[in-house]
Enzyme design. Structure first.
Site, PDB file in Angstrom:
ATOM      1  N   LYS A  14       7.656   4.052   3.536  1.00 55.55           N
ATOM      2  CA  LYS A  14       7.559   5.492   3.230  1.00 55.55           C
ATOM      3  C   LYS A  14       6.890   6.262   4.365  1.00 55.55           C
ATOM      4  CE  LYS A  14       5.051   5.150  -0.448  1.00 55.55           C
ATOM      5  NZ  LYS A  14       4.860   3.842  -0.990  1.00 55.55           N
ATOM      6  N   ARG A  89       3.159  10.247  -8.781  1.00 48.34           N
ATOM      7  CA  ARG A  89       3.094   8.854  -9.174  1.00 48.34           C
ATOM      8  C   ARG A  89       3.011   8.682 -10.683  1.00 48.34           C
ATOM      9  NH1 ARG A  89       0.190   6.968  -4.104  1.00 48.34           N
ATOM     10  NH2 ARG A  89       0.524   4.753  -3.914  1.00 48.34           N
ATOM     11  N   ARG A 123       1.404  -8.661   6.311  1.00 48.88           N
ATOM     12  CA  ARG A 123       0.640  -7.586   6.973  1.00 48.88           C
ATOM     13  C   ARG A 123      -0.715  -8.094   7.439  1.00 48.88           C
ATOM     14  NH1 ARG A 123       1.558  -2.103   3.545  1.00 48.88           N
ATOM     15  NH2 ARG A 123       0.001  -2.932   2.126  1.00 48.88           N
ATOM     16  N   ARG A 156      -5.347  -7.466   4.471  1.00 45.68           N
ATOM     17  CA  ARG A 156      -6.068  -6.456   3.696  1.00 45.68           C
ATOM     18  C   ARG A 156      -6.533  -7.073   2.394  1.00 45.68           C
ATOM     19  NH1 ARG A 156      -2.863  -0.831   3.146  1.00 45.68           N
ATOM     20  NH2 ARG A 156      -3.201  -1.348   0.969  1.00 45.68           N
TER      21      ARG A 156
END
Ligand code: AMP
Length: 214
Positions: A14, A89, A123, A156
């Site tokens: 996004k 959302r 990631r 993360r």
């Protein structure tokens, strides 16, 4: 004036696709998550209210989010339009948005759950300078080390199997009704987010009848 909403699961691109669109069309990219992160980093009153909620991967309350979005859009620095990412959302946020702003299109970046898992679990972030990497598409030259500062690359905190399963569950539960609401009134364009970045961008431009990237 062009006004778009971009919706998609974590890791669907996004932010990247919004940036490409914003840069070329001279529209403003508004990321609600970035606005909150700015407040947390700068220790504002709002930052103190949302810090814990964000760290737990929960959603911030609708009143607070709507206030932030309204305030951001009231700045009117978007002469040529905007692309908003991370909002709405929830059903209520969608209704609020539809009542307050008319939009030209809703871009839905579609990514199957196993591809979300594959991307997100790959990631990595540099513990030193914060630069991000991806062990699939954007590997560091030396394994486990940042190309920029030599710092250690770490995952993360919320990119674990368990946290991801919960985020995916929430995403489906919340996104499907949003798409349905937008689908009734607006122009929803669903784009396959699996191909390379440039190809996804070209497809969404074609579908929105926008000029192609140079
Ligand atoms: P993001 O960078 O878009 O994933 O957003 C980071 C965090 O900010 C989310 O996990 C939520 O805690 C909060 N947040 C961002 N956008 C919204 C929204 N529209 N509604 C509720 N919470 C949000």
């Amino acid at each position: 004036m062009r006004k778009y909403v971009i919706i998609g699961a974590i890791g669907s691109g996004k932010g990247t696709q919004s940036e490409l669109l914003a840069r070329d069309l001279d529209i403003v990219h508004i990321s609600v998550g970035d606005v909150f992160r700015w407040h947390v980093k700068n220790h504002t009153k709002l930052g103190a209210q949302v810090r814990r909620i964000m760290a737990d991967g929960e959603l911030v309350g609708d009143d607070l989010v709507e206030g932030v979005v309204r305030e951001r859009l009231d700045q009117h620095d978007w002469n040529y339009g905007f692309v908003i990412d991370g909002f709405p959302r929830s059903r209520r946020q969608t209704e609020f948005f539809l009542e307050s702003y008319d939009i030209d299109g809703v871009i839905h970046l579609d990514l199957p759950d196993d591809e979300v898992r594959r991307r997100v679990l790959a990631r990595r972030l540099c513990a030193g300078c914060g630069m991000d990497y991806n062990l699939i598409a954007d590997r560091p030259t030396q394994e486990g080390r940042c190309d920029v500062c030599g710092g250690e690359l770490v995952a993360r905190e919320d990119d674990t199997q368990e946290a991801l399963a919960e985020r995916l569950r929430q995403h489906h539960e919340k996104t499907d009704p949003i798409l349905e609401l937008f689908g009734r009134k607006e122009y929803v364009v669903t784009v396959d987010a699996r191909p390379a970045i440039g190809e996804v961008q070209r497809t969404l431009r074609e579908r929105l009848r926008l000029p192609m990237p140079e």
